[in-house]
Design a protein around this motif. Sequence first.
Motif, PDB file in Angstrom:
ATOM      1  N   GLY A   1       0.811  -1.202   0.000  1.00 21.71           N
ATOM      2  CA  GLY A   1       0.000   0.000   0.000  1.00 21.71           C
ATOM      3  C   GLY A   1       0.849   1.259   0.000  1.00 21.71           C
ATOM      4  N   ASN A   2       0.213   2.383  -0.251  1.00 21.99           N
ATOM      5  CA  ASN A   2       0.830   3.700  -0.295  1.00 21.99           C
ATOM      6  C   ASN A   2       1.859   3.805  -1.426  1.00 21.99           C
ATOM      7  OD1 ASN A   2       0.764   6.321   0.724  1.00 21.99           O
ATOM      8  ND2 ASN A   2       2.612   5.983   1.934  1.00 21.99           N
ATOM      9  N   LEU A   3       1.590   3.111  -2.522  1.00 26.17           N
ATOM     10  CA  LEU A   3       2.459   3.214  -3.695  1.00 26.17           C
ATOM     11  C   LEU A   3       2.236   4.546  -4.398  1.00 26.17           C
ATOM     12  CD1 LEU A   3       2.047  -0.359  -5.214  1.00 26.17           C
ATOM     13  CD2 LEU A   3       4.216   0.678  -4.544  1.00 26.17           C
ATOM     14  N   PRO A   4       3.283   5.111  -4.964  1.00 26.67           N
ATOM     15  CA  PRO A   4       3.093   6.336  -5.756  1.00 26.67           C
ATOM     16  C   PRO A   4       2.208   6.035  -6.972  1.00 26.67           C
ATOM     17  CG  PRO A   4       5.432   5.867  -5.405  1.00 26.67           C
ATOM     18  CD  PRO A   4       4.669   4.694  -4.905  1.00 26.67           C
ATOM     19  N   TYR A   5       1.352   6.964  -7.315  1.00 27.30           N
ATOM     20  CA  TYR A   5       0.447   6.743  -8.448  1.00 27.30           C
ATOM     21  C   TYR A   5       1.207   6.645  -9.764  1.00 27.30           C
ATOM     22  CZ  TYR A   5      -3.097   7.915  -5.023  1.00 27.30           C
ATOM     23  OH  TYR A   5      -3.890   7.922  -3.913  1.00 27.30           O
ATOM     24  N   ARG A   6       2.374   7.258  -9.843  1.00 25.70           N
ATOM     25  CA  ARG A   6       3.173   7.227 -11.074  1.00 25.70           C
ATOM     26  C   ARG A   6       3.978   5.936 -11.226  1.00 25.70           C
ATOM     27  NH1 ARG A   6       5.737  10.453  -7.453  1.00 25.70           N
ATOM     28  NH2 ARG A   6       7.908   9.978  -6.983  1.00 25.70           N
ATOM     29  N   ALA A   7       4.075   5.126 -10.167  1.00 25.55           N
ATOM     30  CA  ALA A   7       4.874   3.891 -10.214  1.00 25.55           C
ATOM     31  C   ALA A   7       4.225   2.884 -11.154  1.00 25.55           C
ATOM     32  CB  ALA A   7       5.003   3.294  -8.823  1.00 25.55           C
ATOM     33  N   ASN A   8       5.064   2.217 -11.956  1.00 22.83           N
ATOM     34  CA  ASN A   8       4.557   1.159 -12.835  1.00 22.83           C
ATOM     35  C   ASN A   8       5.069  -0.197 -12.350  1.00 22.83           C
ATOM     36  OD1 ASN A   8       7.210   0.942 -13.745  1.00 22.83           O
ATOM     37  ND2 ASN A   8       6.835   2.193 -15.554  1.00 22.83           N
ATOM     38  N   GLU A   9       4.581  -1.259 -12.994  1.00 24.64           N
ATOM     39  CA  GLU A   9       4.909  -2.620 -12.563  1.00 24.64           C
ATOM     40  C   GLU A   9       6.402  -2.898 -12.595  1.00 24.64           C
ATOM     41  OE1 GLU A   9       2.314  -1.887 -14.457  1.00 24.64           O
ATOM     42  OE2 GLU A   9       0.575  -2.892 -13.587  1.00 24.64           O
TER      43      GLU A   9
ATOM     44  N   GLY B   1      -8.935   4.289 -15.262  1.00 24.35           N
ATOM     45  CA  GLY B   1      -7.695   3.605 -15.649  1.00 24.35           C
ATOM     46  C   GLY B   1      -6.486   4.074 -14.855  1.00 24.35           C
ATOM     47  N   LYS B   2      -6.689   4.976 -13.903  1.00 19.72           N
ATOM     48  CA  LYS B   2      -5.583   5.477 -13.077  1.00 19.72           C
ATOM     49  C   LYS B   2      -5.289   4.496 -11.956  1.00 19.72           C
ATOM     50  CE  LYS B   2      -6.479  10.332 -13.964  1.00 19.72           C
ATOM     51  NZ  LYS B   2      -6.764  11.645 -13.371  1.00 19.72           N
ATOM     52  N   ARG B   3      -4.030   4.445 -11.555  1.00 17.30           N
ATOM     53  CA  ARG B   3      -3.626   3.545 -10.476  1.00 17.30           C
ATOM     54  C   ARG B   3      -4.213   4.016  -9.144  1.00 17.30           C
ATOM     55  NH1 ARG B   3       0.776   3.347 -13.903  1.00 17.30           N
ATOM     56  NH2 ARG B   3       1.180   1.248 -14.649  1.00 17.30           N
ATOM     57  N   LYS B   4      -4.508   3.034  -8.274  1.00 18.08           N
ATOM     58  CA  LYS B   4      -5.137   3.331  -6.997  1.00 18.08           C
ATOM     59  C   LYS B   4      -4.142   3.515  -5.855  1.00 18.08           C
ATOM     60  CE  LYS B   4      -9.602   1.111  -7.623  1.00 18.08           C
ATOM     61  NZ  LYS B   4     -10.530   0.160  -6.999  1.00 18.08           N
ATOM     62  N   GLY B   5      -2.879   3.199  -6.078  1.00 20.52           N
ATOM     63  CA  GLY B   5      -1.879   3.388  -5.034  1.00 20.52           C
ATOM     64  C   GLY B   5      -1.612   2.153  -4.195  1.00 20.52           C
ATOM     65  N   TYR B   6      -2.098   1.007  -4.661  1.00 18.83           N
ATOM     66  CA  TYR B   6      -1.771  -0.243  -3.975  1.00 18.83           C
ATOM     67  C   TYR B   6      -1.702  -1.363  -5.001  1.00 18.83           C
ATOM     68  CZ  TYR B   6      -6.637  -1.881  -4.164  1.00 18.83           C
ATOM     69  OH  TYR B   6      -7.863  -2.293  -4.577  1.00 18.83           O
ATOM     70  N   GLY B   7      -1.117  -2.477  -4.569  1.00 21.64           N
ATOM     71  CA  GLY B   7      -1.001  -3.607  -5.476  1.00 21.64           C
ATOM     72  C   GLY B   7      -0.611  -4.868  -4.731  1.00 21.64           C
TER      73      GLY B   7
ATOM     74  N   GLU C   1       9.729   8.479  -2.930  1.00 28.89           N
ATOM     75  CA  GLU C   1       9.285   9.502  -1.977  1.00 28.89           C
ATOM     76  C   GLU C   1       7.993   9.153  -1.238  1.00 28.89           C
ATOM     77  OE1 GLU C   1       9.144  13.168  -4.153  1.00 28.89           O
ATOM     78  OE2 GLU C   1      11.250  13.013  -4.746  1.00 28.89           O
ATOM     79  N   ARG C   2       7.630   7.870  -1.196  1.00 31.05           N
ATOM     80  CA  ARG C   2       6.444   7.428  -0.443  1.00 31.05           C
ATOM     81  C   ARG C   2       6.864   6.321   0.519  1.00 31.05           C
ATOM     82  NH1 ARG C   2       1.282   8.729  -3.019  1.00 31.05           N
ATOM     83  NH2 ARG C   2       0.442   7.864  -1.116  1.00 31.05           N
ATOM     84  N   THR C   3       6.258   6.276   1.692  1.00 31.46           N
ATOM     85  CA  THR C   3       6.531   5.237   2.688  1.00 31.46           C
ATOM     86  C   THR C   3       5.584   4.069   2.440  1.00 31.46           C
ATOM     87  OG1 THR C   3       7.173   6.930   4.279  1.00 31.46           O
ATOM     88  CG2 THR C   3       6.714   4.734   5.146  1.00 31.46           C
ATOM     89  N   LEU C   4       6.150   2.934   2.040  1.00 32.49           N
ATOM     90  CA  LEU C   4       5.340   1.769   1.686  1.00 32.49           C
ATOM     91  C   LEU C   4       4.786   1.066   2.917  1.00 32.49           C
ATOM     92  CD1 LEU C   4       7.526   0.135  -1.104  1.00 32.49           C
ATOM     93  CD2 LEU C   4       5.615   1.719  -1.365  1.00 32.49           C
TER      94      LEU C   4
END
Length: 153
Positions: free
Chosen positions: A76-84, A109-115, A138-141
């Motif tokens: 959780g708390n993934l950056p929205y710009r992060a890809n797989e 189609g935008k990322r939700k910030g978790y995976g 720059e995000r705390t996972l």
Amino acid sequence: MKVGFIQCTVISAIFAIAGYLLFSSASFNTHIPLTVSGSLLLSGILTPWLASLLNSTPSSSSESSNSAITETLYVGNLPYRANESAVKEYFGSFTDVQSVRLMKDRKTGKRKGYGFIEVLTDDIETVINKTNDSIFQERTLKVRPAKDKVEHA
């Protein structure tokens, strides 16, 4: 190379046909029931032997990963710009990553910030301790073991 049920069935059929041709040749002069019995006996003896021979492929990489199991982590708390690929590269420095699924909004189609990340490890707690509360882009996972999906009836 692992040999599955279908491959064993095909191998068995090939041996049965070969046995039938062998036993039905003019030199044996046998009846059809004996020919079929002989071919089935030949396939029954040779198929398990060949399957075990094909399934036992010595490999140092498979021996080292025999003790490891596939586990799924919630991230959780993934950056929205992060890809797989970025997430896989980051977690790959901590453990062997099998797959990455980042959740997206169905409408936008935008990322939700978790995976979810599938990892191959024999010590899931160590992986969680190393990655939970770590900084990624720059995000705390927030990393936890994934819960089983509950199907609604």
